[in-house]
Design a protein around this motif. Structure first.
Motif, PDB file in Angstrom:
ATOM      1  N   HIS A 302     -16.671 -31.473  -7.680  1.00  0.00           N
ATOM      2  CA  HIS A 302     -16.680 -31.884  -6.274  1.00  0.00           C
ATOM      3  C   HIS A 302     -15.308 -32.434  -5.876  1.00  0.00           C
ATOM      4  O   HIS A 302     -14.604 -33.006  -6.697  1.00  0.00           O
ATOM      5  CB  HIS A 302     -17.726 -32.974  -6.029  1.00  0.00           C
ATOM      6  N   ARG A 303     -14.963 -32.241  -4.627  1.00  0.00           N
ATOM      7  CA  ARG A 303     -13.738 -32.827  -4.070  1.00  0.00           C
ATOM      8  C   ARG A 303     -14.110 -33.679  -2.857  1.00  0.00           C
ATOM      9  O   ARG A 303     -14.744 -33.204  -1.907  1.00  0.00           O
ATOM     10  CB  ARG A 303     -12.757 -31.726  -3.655  1.00  0.00           C
ATOM     11  N   ILE A 304     -13.686 -34.941  -2.913  1.00  0.00           N
ATOM     12  CA  ILE A 304     -13.850 -35.863  -1.781  1.00  0.00           C
ATOM     13  C   ILE A 304     -12.495 -36.029  -1.111  1.00  0.00           C
ATOM     14  O   ILE A 304     -11.476 -36.199  -1.784  1.00  0.00           O
ATOM     15  CB  ILE A 304     -14.336 -37.253  -2.250  1.00  0.00           C
ATOM     16  N   LEU A 305     -12.457 -35.973   0.210  1.00  0.00           N
ATOM     17  CA  LEU A 305     -11.215 -36.177   0.954  1.00  0.00           C
ATOM     18  C   LEU A 305     -11.287 -37.491   1.719  1.00  0.00           C
ATOM     19  O   LEU A 305     -12.215 -37.732   2.505  1.00  0.00           O
ATOM     20  CB  LEU A 305     -10.970 -35.021   1.922  1.00  0.00           C
ATOM     21  N   VAL A 306     -10.296 -38.360   1.470  1.00  0.00           N
ATOM     22  CA  VAL A 306     -10.195 -39.644   2.157  1.00  0.00           C
ATOM     23  C   VAL A 306      -8.864 -39.676   2.902  1.00  0.00           C
ATOM     24  O   VAL A 306      -7.812 -39.444   2.302  1.00  0.00           O
ATOM     25  CB  VAL A 306     -10.267 -40.813   1.147  1.00  0.00           C
ATOM     26  N   ILE A 307      -8.899 -39.928   4.200  1.00  0.00           N
ATOM     27  CA  ILE A 307      -7.678 -39.976   5.008  1.00  0.00           C
ATOM     28  C   ILE A 307      -7.626 -41.310   5.741  1.00  0.00           C
ATOM     29  O   ILE A 307      -8.605 -41.728   6.360  1.00  0.00           O
ATOM     30  CB  ILE A 307      -7.625 -38.807   6.012  1.00  0.00           C
ATOM     31  N   ASN A 308      -6.473 -41.940   5.654  1.00  0.00           N
ATOM     32  CA  ASN A 308      -6.288 -43.273   6.233  1.00  0.00           C
ATOM     33  C   ASN A 308      -7.345 -44.234   5.700  1.00  0.00           C
ATOM     34  O   ASN A 308      -7.852 -45.091   6.423  1.00  0.00           O
ATOM     35  CB  ASN A 308      -6.310 -43.207   7.757  1.00  0.00           C
ATOM     36  N   TYR A 309      -7.690 -44.015   4.427  1.00  0.00           N
ATOM     37  CA  TYR A 309      -8.635 -44.861   3.679  1.00  0.00           C
ATOM     38  C   TYR A 309     -10.054 -44.787   4.217  1.00  0.00           C
ATOM     39  O   TYR A 309     -10.864 -45.674   3.970  1.00  0.00           O
ATOM     40  CB  TYR A 309      -8.123 -46.309   3.626  1.00  0.00           C
ATOM     41  N   LYS A 310     -10.345 -43.690   4.946  1.00  0.00           N
ATOM     42  CA  LYS A 310     -11.695 -43.456   5.434  1.00  0.00           C
ATOM     43  C   LYS A 310     -12.211 -42.132   4.864  1.00  0.00           C
ATOM     44  O   LYS A 310     -11.503 -41.130   4.841  1.00  0.00           O
ATOM     45  CB  LYS A 310     -11.726 -43.390   6.971  1.00  0.00           C
ATOM     46  N   PHE A 408     -18.319 -45.451  -0.370  1.00  0.00           N
ATOM     47  CA  PHE A 408     -17.630 -46.728  -0.563  1.00  0.00           C
ATOM     48  C   PHE A 408     -16.689 -46.658  -1.770  1.00  0.00           C
ATOM     49  O   PHE A 408     -15.546 -47.137  -1.709  1.00  0.00           O
ATOM     50  CB  PHE A 408     -18.666 -47.841  -0.754  1.00  0.00           C
ATOM     51  N   MET A 409     -17.162 -46.069  -2.864  1.00  0.00           N
ATOM     52  CA  MET A 409     -16.352 -45.970  -4.075  1.00  0.00           C
ATOM     53  C   MET A 409     -15.077 -45.162  -3.814  1.00  0.00           C
ATOM     54  O   MET A 409     -13.982 -45.552  -4.241  1.00  0.00           O
ATOM     55  CB  MET A 409     -17.159 -45.311  -5.192  1.00  0.00           C
ATOM     56  N   CYS A 410     -15.191 -44.047  -3.094  1.00  0.00           N
ATOM     57  CA  CYS A 410     -14.025 -43.189  -2.846  1.00  0.00           C
ATOM     58  C   CYS A 410     -13.015 -43.857  -1.919  1.00  0.00           C
ATOM     59  O   CYS A 410     -11.801 -43.742  -2.120  1.00  0.00           O
ATOM     60  CB  CYS A 410     -14.471 -41.844  -2.276  1.00  0.00           C
ATOM     61  N   GLU A 411     -13.497 -44.560  -0.905  1.00  0.00           N
ATOM     62  CA  GLU A 411     -12.585 -45.296  -0.026  1.00  0.00           C
ATOM     63  C   GLU A 411     -11.874 -46.398  -0.808  1.00  0.00           C
ATOM     64  O   GLU A 411     -10.690 -46.680  -0.590  1.00  0.00           O
ATOM     65  CB  GLU A 411     -13.348 -45.870   1.163  1.00  0.00           C
ATOM     66  N   ARG A 412     -12.602 -46.985  -1.739  1.00  0.00           N
ATOM     67  CA  ARG A 412     -12.014 -48.025  -2.588  1.00  0.00           C
ATOM     68  C   ARG A 412     -10.964 -47.430  -3.519  1.00  0.00           C
ATOM     69  O   ARG A 412      -9.893 -48.023  -3.727  1.00  0.00           O
ATOM     70  CB  ARG A 412     -13.139 -48.699  -3.388  1.00  0.00           C
ATOM     71  N   LEU A 419      -3.186 -44.325  -1.709  1.00  0.00           N
ATOM     72  CA  LEU A 419      -2.933 -43.028  -1.059  1.00  0.00           C
ATOM     73  C   LEU A 419      -3.622 -42.954   0.297  1.00  0.00           C
ATOM     74  O   LEU A 419      -4.851 -43.068   0.369  1.00  0.00           O
ATOM     75  CB  LEU A 419      -3.452 -41.878  -1.933  1.00  0.00           C
ATOM     76  N   ASP A 420      -2.835 -42.751   1.358  1.00  0.00           N
ATOM     77  CA  ASP A 420      -3.456 -42.640   2.685  1.00  0.00           C
ATOM     78  C   ASP A 420      -4.028 -41.253   2.941  1.00  0.00           C
ATOM     79  O   ASP A 420      -4.858 -41.072   3.834  1.00  0.00           O
ATOM     80  CB  ASP A 420      -2.485 -43.055   3.793  1.00  0.00           C
ATOM     81  N   ILE A 421      -3.593 -40.239   2.193  1.00  0.00           N
ATOM     82  CA  ILE A 421      -4.230 -38.913   2.222  1.00  0.00           C
ATOM     83  C   ILE A 421      -4.568 -38.599   0.765  1.00  0.00           C
ATOM     84  O   ILE A 421      -3.675 -38.333  -0.043  1.00  0.00           O
ATOM     85  CB  ILE A 421      -3.307 -37.834   2.817  1.00  0.00           C
ATOM     86  N   CYS A 422      -5.838 -38.650   0.437  1.00  0.00           N
ATOM     87  CA  CYS A 422      -6.248 -38.728  -0.962  1.00  0.00           C
ATOM     88  C   CYS A 422      -7.362 -37.733  -1.261  1.00  0.00           C
ATOM     89  O   CYS A 422      -8.384 -37.698  -0.557  1.00  0.00           O
ATOM     90  CB  CYS A 422      -6.711 -40.162  -1.244  1.00  0.00           C
ATOM     91  N   ASP A 471      -4.388 -38.468  13.856  1.00  0.00           N
ATOM     92  CA  ASP A 471      -4.824 -39.779  14.359  1.00  0.00           C
ATOM     93  C   ASP A 471      -4.106 -40.900  13.614  1.00  0.00           C
ATOM     94  O   ASP A 471      -3.762 -41.932  14.205  1.00  0.00           O
ATOM     95  CB  ASP A 471      -6.330 -39.941  14.171  1.00  0.00           C
ATOM     96  N   MET A 472      -3.898 -40.709  12.314  1.00  0.00           N
ATOM     97  CA  MET A 472      -3.221 -41.724  11.505  1.00  0.00           C
ATOM     98  C   MET A 472      -1.736 -41.804  11.856  1.00  0.00           C
ATOM     99  O   MET A 472      -1.176 -42.892  11.999  1.00  0.00           O
ATOM    100  CB  MET A 472      -3.380 -41.386  10.023  1.00  0.00           C
ATOM    101  N   LEU A 473      -1.099 -40.643  11.999  1.00  0.00           N
ATOM    102  CA  LEU A 473       0.341 -40.622  12.277  1.00  0.00           C
ATOM    103  C   LEU A 473       0.653 -41.069  13.699  1.00  0.00           C
ATOM    104  O   LEU A 473       1.669 -41.749  13.939  1.00  0.00           O
ATOM    105  CB  LEU A 473       0.891 -39.213  12.033  1.00  0.00           C
TER     106      LEU A 473
END
Length: 873
Positions: A302-310, A408-412, A419-422, A471-473
């Protein structure tokens, strides 16, 4: 047929202001000019057979098959080549549709214009289209296969990847400008001080420390483990001895991967014995000296994408695989999978075609299979060790199934690494349960995670993951732009540009500006030479110190590649006069005006086009503009101004000796024109004309009137402030003026000033240019004869197509048409002519030197002044 030249448009241009990416091919049809398509036996039939998909080309008929109808009726080969170039690009996965073909003033020579997706592929399409058309005309067989494949390869080599491309597309939707900074994936969003950069999916906001941690898989695992994040047990190995010890501690099955690898390179999963482990270890060693050996976690990738820590989205990935049917070989099964219309070359489609590579061969070898092996019915064979989409894998969106605990774990995790794009890789049976309950683990944390699996999953909902990046930039209220004032016209552009830049600088801006003599940032010369094209404009817009741009836009750059920006806030057009006619297919004043009109047409809807109401062709440019219009005139009684202001419009006029802004029926007087040094006491009428649009632009930018007045009072014409624009040198017994005037309109403009100067003799140094029309050079000579008592003809450094004598004869013809007895002296070099007029100047003379290479002329005159011991004024 012969291709004369190919130009690549990259911004608003003569052919289209909205379609920036155009190929402009100048084509000589030669013998084919006499052979329209209805005169070539079998041409239509051969064209239909070679490219039946052209049935969709509607052409001017406006219906399917419209282009074929035109071919049947008879059309010229340039038109056919335009459509072929469009179609072969479409067949290569680049859906383009705009084109037009126009004959030039030279019979048989056409401009063939069509849109492109990637520059190199567009150029290739132009050349290939000519070959294809010739083959069809000559009834020679032609195979499109090689051309289509070559264009696909060019496209993949040049295009932005799907991740970067999606961010750029999102920026475009929001009217955020962008500049590609290299041939890879480094892109600038926004201009000047408001720019941000992206490279793949790493942004200028991304922490380099975080990227470094993510790239070191062992560091990442240790940091996450210390934070009670579930990670596989593992060790670092550098040799076979370490490997053996690790396996004893961890136990089979294991995973091996390079410590700083990416995109699955060098990684091998589900290793069950020593022989497999050794082979996998050596594969990983190709990418890193240190190898990670981890416990193989069973489950799904699985791949989780977190951007701007969301948390943004999640996807389940499956490696490229085939399913046996008991009849087909593995190769046949691969071929069948690749027949899926969703699969294509590189990144052109949702899925990538499966290719047999060294990883596939190893998997087959380990199972004692070959490509000819027939799999049992229902047997699934994974063909790659990893689930990357780029190697033929598939992705299923599972965003809505992810448990809140895992979110919650992935945002953490993103916060822990920084990393802001993770991108977070998780191995687990599913994500709908907390990982600590189903035994899942975090395998990797990725900087620059790929977006393709989320943008276009094989199954499930596509996610616009570029949106949260933008939105982040650029959060709400943040600007990506800087003010851009673009200045075009035949004469007066450079003075207007420098004056505008001076005022903006006085207002506290850090100004970048381009002129015919160089590129400047805060009055510091960055580049020397004629810098009025798109490359120079981009130089300014790429500079992170600039917060205000003033860009001189000349016809040459617009015709060569288009404007260097997509939109501007204010455009000024000074005038349109005969200059450079007969060059690059521009033969009439109306065509030249169309070139200059590109600048006001690029103004944002909220901006202003400032147009010269005294010039018929410039005034006409207001028609069809989507922006607001302001006018200027040297005549306050100009009926166009009166009509415009009566309707509530904005204008600037020269009235009763004053520079005045008119807002509807209200007048705002700035000051007497004579009080501004650039007008030379009000005698330089053409510079008064240059002040008017500058004052308007300043007013539109909300600069205070008193500040504008003060700035204009300090804008003193000089060799330093306005090189080559009425630079005065007062010798003991005579005066020398240096000016860049190089066409009839420019000569006549300074002539009005020269005639007002008190002088015993008015001497002019002039030159013709070889690439101008004969009538233009003759007209220049005639204009000079009406101004100067004595004329010196010199030669430009570059004769541009004519001999010295041809140019001299044309100028003399113009002079003699006015005054056959006029004294004329001829020199081959500008340096010689300057020495002659200064060393032989009669007392009280006023000498006007129309210079070709202004810096050299100014240096020479300064040396002569120093020899005399005079003081520069």
């Amino acid at each position: 047929m012969n291709i004369i030249d190919i130009k690549v448009m990259k911004g608003p241009n003569y052919w289209s202001v909205r379609r920036h990416k155009l190929i402009v091919m100048r084509l000589d049809l030669e013998d084919m000019e006499q052979k329209p398509t209805d005169k070539i036996d079998g041409f239509l039939e051969r064209l239909k057979k070679l490219m039946p998909s052209m049935q969709s080309h509607r052409c001017s008929e406006g219906c399917d098959g419209g282009f074929f109808m035109r071919v049947k009726e008879g059309t010229w080969m340039g038109h056919v080549i335009e459509h072929i170039a469009l179609e072969i690009q479409t067949l290569a996965g680049m859906d383009v549709g705009f084109g037009r073909t126009r004959e030039t003033s030279t019979p048989g020579i056409y401009h063939v214009v069509f849109s492109y997706y990637e520059e190199s592929a567009g150029i290739y399409a132009a050349k290939a289209a000519v070959k294809i058309a010739q083959a069809l005309a000559d009834n020679v067989p032609y195979d499109l296969t090689d051309d289509i494949q070559k264009m696909k390869e060019l496209r993949e080599d040049e295009r932005l990847g799907p991740s970067t491309g999606s961010i750029v597309e999102e920026a475009i939707k929001r009217k955020i400008p962008y500049i590609r900074l290299n041939k890879s994936s480094l892109v600038q969003l926004g201009y000047g001080v408001n720019q941000k950069r992206i490279q793949a999916t790493i942004a200028s906001t991304t922490s380099s420390i975080a990227v470094e941690i993510a790239c070191d898989k062992e560091d990442t695992k240790n940091i996450l483990s210390a934070a009670e994040i579930p990670v596989p047990k593992g060790l670092i190995c550098v040799d076979h001895e370490d490997l053996e010890l690790a396996i004893k501690k961890i136990g089979y099955p294991i995973v091996t991967k390079p410590i700083d690898g990416n995109h699955g390179k060098g990684a091998t999963t589900d290793i069950k014995n020593w022989d497999e482990a050794v082979v996998a270890f050596e594969a990983a060693k190709k990418y890193s000296r240190k190898i990670i050996v981890e416990k193989f976690i069973t489950g799904f990738d699985h791949r989780i994408l977190v951007i701007n820590y969301k948390f943004i989205c999640a996807a389940k990935r499956t490696p490229a695989a085939v399913l046996g049917d008991g009849k087909s070989s593995i190769q046949q099964l691969i071929d069948k999978v690749n027949e899926d219309p969703r699969r294509g070359f590189g990144h052109e489609k949702v899925l990538t075609s499966i290719k047999v590579d060294s990883f596939t061969e190893k998997i087959l070898l380990d199972k004692n299979y070959t490509l000819e092996t027939v799999l049992q019915k229902g047997e699934e064979l994974w063909l790659k060790p990893t689930a990357n989409i780029s190697t033929g894998g598939t992705a299923t969106d599972v965003t809505d199934l992810v448990h809140p605990s895992n979110i919650f774990m992935c945002e953490r995790i993103a916060r822990i690494i920084g990393l802001d794009i993770c991108g977070i890789d998780i191995m687990a049976q599913n994500l709908s349960e907390p990982l600590h309950e189903n035994g899942g683990a975090i395998l990797e944390v990725n900087a620059a995670p790929g977006f393709r699996m989320h943008l276009e999953p094989t199954e499930g909902l596509p996610r616009n993951v570029a949106e949260p990046v933008i939105d982040m930039l650029y959060p709400p209220g943040a600007s990506a732009r800087i003010p851009i004032i673009a200045i075009s016209g035949t004469n007066g552009k450079t003075t207007t540009t420098r004056m505008m830049a001076h005022i903006a600088k006085q207002m506290g801006y850090k100004v970048g500006y381009t002129t015919t003599d160089g590129v400047y940032i805060q009055n510091q010369l960055m580049m020397k030479g004629d810098c009025t094209g798109p490359v120079s404009a981009e130089f300014i817009l790429k500079d992170p110190t600039v917060d205000f741009a003033v860009l001189e836009c000349a016809r040459g750059g617009i015709l060569r590649a288009g404007l260097g920006f997509h939109n501007c806030d204010i455009a000024i057009v000074t005038n349109v006069a005969a200059d450079h006619l007969g060059l690059q297919g521009i033969d009439t004043l109306e065509q030249l005006a169309r070139v200059k009109a590109v600048t006001p047409e690029s103004v944002l809807p909220t901006g202003y086009a400032i147009l010269n109401a005294d010039d018929d062709l410039v005034y006409k440019m207001r028609e069809g503009l989507e922006c607001k219009v302001a006018l200027f005139s040297l005549d306050e009684n100009n009926p166009r101004i009166k009509e415009h202001c009566k309707a509530g419009g904005l204008a600037a006029v020269y009235e009763n000796g004053y520079i005045t802004i008119m807002k509807g029926t209200w007048k705002i007087r700035i000051d007497r024109a004579a009080n501004f040094p650039i007008t030379f006491g009000g005698r330089a009428e053409f510079n008064i004309a240059n002040v008017l649009p500058v004052v308007l632009a300043s007013h539109i930018r909300n600069f205070k009137i008193e500040d504008v007045k003060q700035a204009l009072e300090t804008f003193v014409p000089s060799a330093a402030q306005t090189p080559g624009r009425m630079n005065m040198f007062h010798f003991k017994n005579f005066t020398v003026m240096v000016d860049y005037a190089h066409n009839t309109h420019g000569i006549m403009a300074i002539g009005k000033f020269v005639k007002q100067v008190e002088a015993t003799k008015r001497i002019g140094v002039i030159a013709g240019v070889g690439d101008r029309r004969d009538e233009d050079t003759i007209s220049l000579g005639a204009a000079a004869a009406g101004i100067f008592d004595e004329i010196v003809i010199r030669q430009d450094r570059n004769l541009r197509g004519k001999s010295e004598q041809e140019i001299i004869d044309l100028i003399l013809k113009g002079i003699k048409s006015v005054d056959a007895g006029k004294k004329v002296t001829v020199f081959k070099q500008e340096k010689e002519s300057i020495d002659f007029v200064i060393k032989n100047a009669p007392k009280g003379a006023f000498i006007t030197i129309c210079s070709d290479v202004v810096p050299d002329a100014l240096d020479q005159i300064m040396r002569l002044k120093e020899e005399e011991g005079a003081v520069v004024v």
